[in-house]
Design a protein around this motif. Structure first.
Motif, PDB file in Angstrom:
ATOM      1  N   LYS B  41       0.860  -1.067   0.154  1.00 32.33           N
ATOM      2  CA  LYS B  41      -0.008  -0.041   0.066  1.00 32.33           C
ATOM      3  C   LYS B  41       0.666   1.299  -0.052  1.00 32.33           C
ATOM      4  O   LYS B  41       1.846   1.355   0.736  1.00 32.33           O
ATOM      5  CB  LYS B  41      -0.924   0.239   1.171  1.00 32.33           C
ATOM      6  N   VAL B  45      -0.073   8.172  -0.806  1.00 35.47           N
ATOM      7  CA  VAL B  45      -1.268   8.884  -1.761  1.00 35.47           C
ATOM      8  C   VAL B  45      -2.463   8.194  -1.515  1.00 35.47           C
ATOM      9  O   VAL B  45      -2.620   6.965  -1.501  1.00 35.47           O
ATOM     10  CB  VAL B  45      -0.544   8.239  -2.985  1.00 35.47           C
ATOM     11  N   ALA B  46      -3.775   8.730  -1.592  1.00 36.08           N
ATOM     12  CA  ALA B  46      -5.057   8.303  -1.227  1.00 36.08           C
ATOM     13  C   ALA B  46      -5.571   7.834  -2.603  1.00 36.08           C
ATOM     14  O   ALA B  46      -5.329   8.291  -3.529  1.00 36.08           O
ATOM     15  CB  ALA B  46      -6.029   9.454  -0.740  1.00 36.08           C
ATOM     16  N   ALA B  47      -6.202   6.512  -2.257  1.00 29.76           N
ATOM     17  CA  ALA B  47      -6.813   5.907  -3.689  1.00 29.76           C
ATOM     18  C   ALA B  47      -5.833   5.992  -4.775  1.00 29.76           C
ATOM     19  O   ALA B  47      -6.351   6.271  -5.892  1.00 29.76           O
ATOM     20  CB  ALA B  47      -8.114   6.713  -3.727  1.00 29.76           C
ATOM     21  N   TYR B  48      -4.424   5.599  -4.460  1.00 32.27           N
ATOM     22  CA  TYR B  48      -3.524   5.650  -5.624  1.00 32.27           C
ATOM     23  C   TYR B  48      -3.925   4.682  -6.931  1.00 32.27           C
ATOM     24  O   TYR B  48      -3.253   4.807  -7.818  1.00 32.27           O
ATOM     25  CB  TYR B  48      -2.070   5.534  -5.154  1.00 32.27           C
ATOM     26  N   GLN B  49      -4.612   3.675  -6.426  1.00 35.89           N
ATOM     27  CA  GLN B  49      -4.833   2.648  -7.546  1.00 35.89           C
ATOM     28  C   GLN B  49      -5.535   2.981  -8.672  1.00 35.89           C
ATOM     29  O   GLN B  49      -5.289   2.807  -9.675  1.00 35.89           O
ATOM     30  CB  GLN B  49      -5.838   1.540  -6.908  1.00 35.89           C
ATOM     31  N   ILE B  50      -6.218   4.192  -8.493  1.00 37.28           N
ATOM     32  CA  ILE B  50      -7.107   4.878  -9.729  1.00 37.28           C
ATOM     33  C   ILE B  50      -5.888   5.558 -10.648  1.00 37.28           C
ATOM     34  O   ILE B  50      -5.958   5.519 -12.015  1.00 37.28           O
ATOM     35  CB  ILE B  50      -7.734   6.088  -9.396  1.00 37.28           C
ATOM     36  N   THR B 104     -11.619   9.440 -14.657  1.00 37.81           N
ATOM     37  CA  THR B 104     -10.861   8.707 -13.460  1.00 37.81           C
ATOM     38  C   THR B 104     -10.104   9.965 -12.576  1.00 37.81           C
ATOM     39  O   THR B 104     -10.337   9.741 -11.472  1.00 37.81           O
ATOM     40  CB  THR B 104      -9.834   7.742 -14.017  1.00 37.81           C
ATOM     41  N   ILE B 107     -12.889  11.463 -10.328  1.00 39.10           N
ATOM     42  CA  ILE B 107     -13.389  10.740  -9.316  1.00 39.10           C
ATOM     43  C   ILE B 107     -12.212  10.711  -8.223  1.00 39.10           C
ATOM     44  O   ILE B 107     -12.313  10.807  -6.886  1.00 39.10           O
ATOM     45  CB  ILE B 107     -13.557   9.100  -9.744  1.00 39.10           C
ATOM     46  N   ARG B 110     -12.318  13.727  -6.317  1.00 40.34           N
ATOM     47  CA  ARG B 110     -13.490  13.979  -5.172  1.00 40.34           C
ATOM     48  C   ARG B 110     -12.981  13.393  -3.882  1.00 40.34           C
ATOM     49  O   ARG B 110     -13.262  13.716  -3.044  1.00 40.34           O
ATOM     50  CB  ARG B 110     -14.518  13.328  -5.676  1.00 40.34           C
ATOM     51  N   TYR B 111     -12.280  12.203  -4.131  1.00 43.17           N
ATOM     52  CA  TYR B 111     -11.718  11.558  -2.653  1.00 43.17           C
ATOM     53  C   TYR B 111     -10.675  12.225  -2.223  1.00 43.17           C
ATOM     54  O   TYR B 111     -10.679  12.477  -0.825  1.00 43.17           O
ATOM     55  CB  TYR B 111     -11.533  10.145  -3.127  1.00 43.17           C
TER      56      TYR B 111
END
Lengths: 48, 237
Positions: B41, B45-50, B104, B107, B110-111
């Motif tokens: 992980k 970085v937040a929600a880095y998978q995007i 993407t 999105i 936004r997060y």
């Protein structure tokens, strides 16, 4: 990854695939329309 | 689809397309597996998978826009409508990938930022880029005369590529809300070891899918041209 983060990542992945699928469907419909049009024009020429 | 080409050539082309589609989908699936189950992980970085879709989609779109630029230049030089058809097909598919990049990105924003959109240099220039190429596609529908359509489209494609360069450099030239470069090729170094490679693999996968879509789109352009010439023939009688 918490539930909220998962929701956003999942939404991101889905959005990407939905855009590709919508485009692929558009291509299929356009293909069908063009093929019909080509047949129609060919038949019209044959009649003449 | 059985247009124009001899059947053996057509079968060969179809086989290559199927192989490319399988390779592309395989690479994207493999990257998804790596992103979800293998990579550690990235805590900072937040929600880095995007980003594993966001960045490769931008790379694929930019590759497409650059290819369209080359094809448009070749059309202006040679006057062959073959290059115009290729530029049109590549641009349409590139716009699809640019849309993926924008959506993407929104999105993720936004997060990470709590907002869907902000008018910073990167986001605004990318939206402008999308609008220019969407305009290119609308322009092509609006003009019936093939040579005039091809010429105007070629000029717009060349103009659009200036914005592509601006989009690419904007995060270096401006202090924007969009993160600065993270990839090591752009002296970013913001990702952990082994985190970068899947981005490039996904780019390759998306590029394979893009090539398949471009070839299908090209065939449609060929058929549309055939219909046009048959119609002219019918009117000439």
């Amino acid at each position: 990854m918490d539930a909220r983060e998962f929701q956003f990542v999942f939404a991101g992945f889905c959005a990407a695939w939905i855009i590709v699928v919508i485009y692929a469907i558009t291509l299929t419909f356009r293909n069908r329309r063009l093929r019909k049009e080509l047949d129609r024009v060919k038949k019209m020429l044959e009649k003449r | 689809m059985k247009w124009g080409l001899s059947s053996s050539k057509e079968t060969m082309r179809d086989k290559i397309l199927y192989i490319l589609a399988i390779v592309g989908l395989g690479l994207v699936s493999w990257t998804l597996y790596k992103v979800w189950f293998v990579l550690p992980k990235q805590a900072n970085v937040a929600a880095y998978q995007i980003l594993y879709f966001h960045v490769p989609a931008a790379f694929t779109a930019f590759t497409g826009f650059f290819t369209a630029l080359v094809m448009s230049g070749l059309y202006l030089k040679t006057g062959s409508l073959k290059y115009d058809a290729l530029a049109a097909g590549v641009t349409e598919v590139a716009v699809v990938f640019a849309s993926i990049n924008l959506v993407t990105g929104m999105i993720w924003a936004r997060y990470a930022w709590g907002i869907w959109w902000t008018w910073d240099a990167r986001l605004t220039s990318m939206l402008t880029c999308w609008l220019i190429y969407a305009g290119y596609l609308i322009l092509r529908r609006a003009i019936d005369e093939p040579t005039q359509r091809a010429k105007l489209s070629a000029f717009l494609s060349i103009f659009g590529c200036v914005d592509v360069a601006f989009v690419y450099k904007s995060i270096e030239w401006f202090r924007t809300q969009h993160p600065s470069p993270v990839l090591s090729v752009r002296s970013g170094g913001g990702m952990g070891p082994g985190m970068e490679a899947p981005i490039y693999w996904n780019w390759l996968g998306l590029a394979c899918i893009g090539v398949v879509l471009i070839v299908i789109r090209m065939r449609q352009e060929e058929v549309a041209r055939e219909i046009d010439s048959l119609r002219r023939m019918a009117h000439a009688y």
